[in-house]
Each structure stands twice: as C-alpha cells, then as structure tokens.
Design an enzyme around this catalytic site. Sequence first.
Site, PDB file in Angstrom:
ATOM      1  N   SER A 166     -10.781  -0.973   3.536  1.00  0.00           N
ATOM      2  CA  SER A 166     -10.062  -1.218   4.785  1.00  0.00           C
ATOM      3  C   SER A 166      -9.563   0.100   5.361  1.00  0.00           C
ATOM      4  O   SER A 166      -8.855   0.848   4.685  1.00  0.00           O
ATOM      5  CB  SER A 166      -8.867  -2.142   4.540  1.00  0.00           C
ATOM      6  OG  SER A 166      -9.345  -3.418   4.194  1.00  0.00           O
ATOM      7  N   GLU A 180      -4.883   3.179   6.678  1.00  0.00           N
ATOM      8  CA  GLU A 180      -4.773   3.042   5.220  1.00  0.00           C
ATOM      9  C   GLU A 180      -5.586   4.171   4.569  1.00  0.00           C
ATOM     10  O   GLU A 180      -5.156   4.765   3.588  1.00  0.00           O
ATOM     11  CB  GLU A 180      -5.301   1.679   4.763  1.00  0.00           C
ATOM     12  CG  GLU A 180      -5.218   1.517   3.253  1.00  0.00           C
ATOM     13  CD  GLU A 180      -5.446   0.092   2.783  1.00  0.00           C
ATOM     14  OE1 GLU A 180      -5.080  -0.854   3.512  1.00  0.00           O
ATOM     15  OE2 GLU A 180      -5.999  -0.065   1.676  1.00  0.00           O
ATOM     16  N   ARG A 234       0.834  -1.220   0.000  1.00  0.00           N
ATOM     17  CA  ARG A 234       0.000   0.000   0.000  1.00  0.00           C
ATOM     18  C   ARG A 234       0.861   1.259   0.000  1.00  0.00           C
ATOM     19  O   ARG A 234       0.501   2.283   0.560  1.00  0.00           O
ATOM     20  CB  ARG A 234      -0.963   0.032   1.193  1.00  0.00           C
ATOM     21  CG  ARG A 234      -1.974  -1.069   1.206  1.00  0.00           C
ATOM     22  CD  ARG A 234      -2.880  -1.068  -0.028  1.00  0.00           C
ATOM     23  NE  ARG A 234      -3.693  -2.269  -0.016  1.00  0.00           N
ATOM     24  CZ  ARG A 234      -3.302  -3.419  -0.566  1.00  0.00           C
ATOM     25  NH1 ARG A 234      -2.162  -3.506  -1.232  1.00  0.00           N
ATOM     26  NH2 ARG A 234      -4.066  -4.477  -0.497  1.00  0.00           N
TER      27      ARG A 234
HETATM   28  C1  LIG Z   1     -15.416  -1.288  -0.951  1.00  0.00           C
HETATM   29  C2  LIG Z   1     -13.951  -0.967  -1.077  1.00  0.00           C
HETATM   30  C3  LIG Z   1     -13.042  -2.006  -1.233  1.00  0.00           C
HETATM   31  C4  LIG Z   1     -11.667  -1.720  -1.353  1.00  0.00           C
HETATM   32  N1  LIG Z   1     -10.805  -2.757  -1.525  1.00  0.00           N
HETATM   33  C5  LIG Z   1      -9.491  -2.492  -1.715  1.00  0.00           C
HETATM   34  C6  LIG Z   1      -8.563  -3.556  -1.965  1.00  0.00           C
HETATM   35  O1  LIG Z   1      -8.916  -4.727  -2.024  1.00  0.00           O
HETATM   36  N2  LIG Z   1      -7.255  -3.234  -2.166  1.00  0.00           N
HETATM   37  C7  LIG Z   1      -6.819  -1.931  -2.134  1.00  0.00           C
HETATM   38  O2  LIG Z   1      -5.602  -1.686  -2.343  1.00  0.00           O
HETATM   39  N3  LIG Z   1      -7.668  -0.909  -1.888  1.00  0.00           N
HETATM   40  C8  LIG Z   1      -8.993  -1.160  -1.688  1.00  0.00           C
HETATM   41  N4  LIG Z   1      -9.858  -0.125  -1.454  1.00  0.00           N
HETATM   42  C9  LIG Z   1      -9.350   1.261  -1.347  1.00  0.00           C
HETATM   43  C10 LIG Z   1      -9.357   2.050  -2.675  1.00  0.00           C
HETATM   44  O3  LIG Z   1     -10.214   1.441  -3.600  1.00  0.00           O
HETATM   45  C11 LIG Z   1      -7.949   2.138  -3.247  1.00  0.00           C
HETATM   46  O4  LIG Z   1      -7.061   2.770  -2.352  1.00  0.00           O
HETATM   47  C12 LIG Z   1      -7.929   2.889  -4.595  1.00  0.00           C
HETATM   48  O5  LIG Z   1      -6.668   2.715  -5.200  1.00  0.00           O
HETATM   49  C13 LIG Z   1      -8.218   4.381  -4.436  1.00  0.00           C
HETATM   50  O6  LIG Z   1      -8.314   4.939  -5.735  1.00  0.00           O
HETATM   51  P1  LIG Z   1      -9.039   6.332  -5.977  1.00  0.00           P
HETATM   52  O7  LIG Z   1      -8.947   6.649  -7.415  1.00  0.00           O
HETATM   53  O8  LIG Z   1     -10.400   6.326  -5.383  1.00  0.00           O
HETATM   54  O9  LIG Z   1      -8.099   7.317  -5.169  1.00  0.00           O
HETATM   55  P2  LIG Z   1      -8.515   8.414  -4.088  1.00  0.00           P
HETATM   56  O10 LIG Z   1      -9.052   7.712  -2.889  1.00  0.00           O
HETATM   57  O11 LIG Z   1      -9.367   9.450  -4.702  1.00  0.00           O
HETATM   58  O12 LIG Z   1      -7.092   9.020  -3.747  1.00  0.00           O
HETATM   59  C14 LIG Z   1      -6.128   8.252  -3.077  1.00  0.00           C
HETATM   60  C15 LIG Z   1      -4.779   8.991  -3.167  1.00  0.00           C
HETATM   61  O13 LIG Z   1      -4.328   8.934  -4.513  1.00  0.00           O
HETATM   62  C16 LIG Z   1      -3.974  10.230  -4.943  1.00  0.00           C
HETATM   63  N5  LIG Z   1      -4.178  10.317  -6.385  1.00  0.00           N
HETATM   64  C17 LIG Z   1      -5.256   9.932  -7.106  1.00  0.00           C
HETATM   65  N6  LIG Z   1      -5.038  10.154  -8.415  1.00  0.00           N
HETATM   66  C18 LIG Z   1      -3.810  10.699  -8.518  1.00  0.00           C
HETATM   67  C19 LIG Z   1      -3.002  11.164  -9.604  1.00  0.00           C
HETATM   68  N7  LIG Z   1      -3.437  11.103 -10.871  1.00  0.00           N
HETATM   69  N8  LIG Z   1      -1.783  11.669  -9.331  1.00  0.00           N
HETATM   70  C20 LIG Z   1      -1.321  11.742  -8.055  1.00  0.00           C
HETATM   71  N9  LIG Z   1      -2.032  11.325  -6.986  1.00  0.00           N
HETATM   72  C21 LIG Z   1      -3.253  10.800  -7.228  1.00  0.00           C
HETATM   73  C22 LIG Z   1      -4.908  11.154  -4.176  1.00  0.00           C
HETATM   74  O14 LIG Z   1      -4.383  12.491  -4.146  1.00  0.00           O
HETATM   75  C23 LIG Z   1      -4.873  10.486  -2.832  1.00  0.00           C
HETATM   76  O15 LIG Z   1      -3.708  10.861  -2.153  1.00  0.00           O
HETATM   77  C24 LIG Z   1     -11.223  -0.378  -1.317  1.00  0.00           C
HETATM   78  C25 LIG Z   1     -12.157   0.669  -1.173  1.00  0.00           C
HETATM   79  C26 LIG Z   1     -13.500   0.386  -1.068  1.00  0.00           C
HETATM   80  C27 LIG Z   1     -14.488   1.525  -0.942  1.00  0.00           C
END
Ligand SMILES: Cc1cc2nc3c(=O)[nH]c(=O)nc-3n(C[C@H](O)[C@H](O)[C@H](O)COP(=O)(O)OP(=O)(O)OC[C@H]3O[C@@H](n4cnc5c(N)ncnc54)[C@H](O)[C@@H]3O)c2cc1C
Length: 309
Positions: free
Chosen positions: A229, A299, A180
């Site tokens: 998580s 996380e 992560r």
């Molecule tokens: C139901 C559920 C299940 C999940 N299961 C998992 C799992 O199995 N494994 C897992 O790893 N995660 C899981 N997650 C967490 C989440 O899905 C991940 O962390 C995912 O990668 C977040 O992506 P996002 O686009 O929503 O990023 P955001 O939550 O919007 O942002 C996360 C971070 O990324 C940065 N960011 C986003 N885009 C960019 C960019 N282009 N350039 C620079 N920084 C950027 C943001 O500034 C922020 O710091 C889960 C979440 C939910 C709701």
Amino acid sequence: MDPNWPKKPAFQDLRRLLRGRLVKDRSLKKYTTYRVGGPADLYFEPLDRDDLAALMRYVHEREIPFFVIGKGANLLVSDKGFRGVVVNLQKGLKELNIRDLAVTAGSGAVLWDFLYEMQRNSLGGLEKLIGIPGTIGGAIYMNAGAFGSEISDCLVSVDVMKHNGEVVTLNKEQIPFGYRKGFTEPDKITLSITLRMKASDSAVLRSTMDEIWRRRKSTQPLSSPSAGSVFKRPPGKYAGVLIEQAGLKGTRVGGAVVSTKHANFILNKNHATAQNIYDLIKMIRDRVHRRFGVTLELENQLVGWDNVE
Ligand SMILES: Cc1cc2nc3c(=O)[nH]c(=O)nc-3n(C[C@H](O)[C@H](O)[C@H](O)COP(=O)(O)OP(=O)(O)OC[C@H]3O[C@@H](n4cnc5c(N)ncnc54)[C@H](O)[C@@H]3O)c2cc1C
C-alpha cells in the site's frame, strides 16, 4: 557531511575495522521490492552486534549518514541512491530463541520464516501477519499489520543499539505504537525483539495462515514489483477506494502503473524509474485532493530524495 565521502582511506579504514561484507557503490535495486533505486555509497552486512557497533561508532564520530534496510518492502529509494552507508542485518542478526511462550527474534530475520517457525512450535498471536514481506526490524519500525493484528500485539521489549554502539532494552510501554507507527527513533537500530506468544494448535494456525494467504493473493497484485500500500488509510476511508473513484486505476507514468486489482498499489510494470513512481504518487495525491479534499499520507518511505516530504 564531507562532500568527498567516501574517500578511499575511509573505505580502507572500514575494511580494516569491520568483519562483515562491505561493498562500494552498491545498487539498491535488488534490495527493494519496487526493484528501483540508485547506489549506496557503502553497503554493509555486519556479522554480529559487535561488528555493527564498530560501524556505528565510526559513522557517529564522523557524522556520516546511515540507513538500515530490511527487505526494502516499504521503500522508494531515489534513482540517485543514498549518500552514506546502508546496513543490512539479514545475515548477522537473525537469531531465534524460544523458551515456552517467550520468543526472541533478531531484527534481520524474515517475518515470513519467523511466522512459520511460530506455527511449527504451536505459538500463535501473529499468524494473521503472514504474507507481509519484510524483516522483523522493518515490521517493528512500521508496526506492520493486517486483518486486525499488528506485530506490537505480542511485543514485550525491543533491544536497540544507539549510534555510539551502546545497547539498551526498551519495554513496549516506552514505545508509542499506533497505526503503521512503530519504533522509529532515528538514532536507534532495532537488534532484536522479545515477544510473548499464545499457546495454540499448530494445525489451526496453519489453516488460518493458508486462508489469509489465499485472501491476499485474490485481492493484491503480487506478480509485479511493488511496495504494498502506497498510502496510509485516511480516517474512516480507504485510500484504494478514493484512488479508484478518482478514476486512476491503470494510470501510468513511464513504467509505473496504478494497479487495476488494488488501486493503492503502484506496480513497476516496465522498467520504471523511482522518479516515475514518485511522479505517479504526486499525481494520485493531487487528483484525490482535488476530487475529495482528502490529503493522502504516504505509507511508503522515501529514501535518498532531496526536498520532498
Ligand atoms: C506485496 C506487499 C504487501 C504488503 N502488505 C502489507 C500489509 O499487509 N501490512 C503492512 O503493514 N505492510 C505491508 N507491506 C509493506 C511492508 O511489507 C512492511 O512495511 C514491512 O514491515 C517492511 O519491512 P522491511 O523489512 O522490508 O523494511 P524496509 O522497507 O526495508 O524498511 C522500512 C523502515 O524500517 C526501518 N528498519 C528496518 N529494519 C530496521 C532495524 N533493524 N532498525 C531500525 N530501523 C529498521 C528502515 O530503516 C525503514 O525506515 C506490504 C508490502 C508489499 C510489497
């Protein structure tokens, strides 16, 4: 930063300078999967890289904070919101190019759509990530992963934009990926990633993805808003098991509840505020620390909070 930001002229300046959608005082609630969070002073959807570069140069010169939001699937945005500009790349940076096994994907592309496109093109390697909500940019930032796979597994390089609008390419070896822990340099935005996928059988990929999705639905509470998580896995342990053994399943603060299905998920069950969720997080950490001597590491990422870790 100027405490009177955003002044009207700044908004008008930006309106003239930028081509994409620019909105003032935009509530971030609908941009996070917890469905909580106050407004961003400004919210911007660039049309393309040049539009993003124009914004970057403007905020860089004036030292205005900015934050890139993906699907908000890992974020706890405070009820006060974010003082600065929130940038959403989902409209303007979602291109997909496939040349044999080499694939380039824009950081605003939705991971789920990307993975089905890979499956349709018989390209494997990341199929076990199906069901992780978010964008390519968010996945690279978090090094999102599941069932033994991580997005960095197939990565070749990342195109990033610096604050001054300059674009550089970083090879995978230049980025210290971990559990992560992805590409988190605060002064750089991910524009796109290049991957080397594996030639695979489309039907086999589809059945793996269906099976993973079935397992997710049976183990995760997906019918209420959450951000997955809340805590990282402590070495040799599972955060959810510690939280459950501390007797915290079903514990509630306002509208925020510890899931009874998966104790490492906090659910927004009844119009929770971000503060409700944060207070519940603190309660869980304290209780688990007192009971087991383990300090749980977040996380979920906190956005717009003062004086918190
Ligand atoms: C139901 C559920 C299940 C999940 N299961 C998992 C799992 O199995 N494994 C897992 O790893 N995660 C899981 N997650 C967490 C989440 O899905 C991940 O962390 C995912 O990668 C977040 O992506 P996002 O686009 O929503 O990023 P955001 O939550 O919007 O942002 C996360 C971070 O990324 C940065 N960011 C986003 N885009 C960019 C960019 N282009 N350039 C620079 N920084 C950027 C943001 O500034 C922020 O710091 C889960 C979440 C939910 C709701």
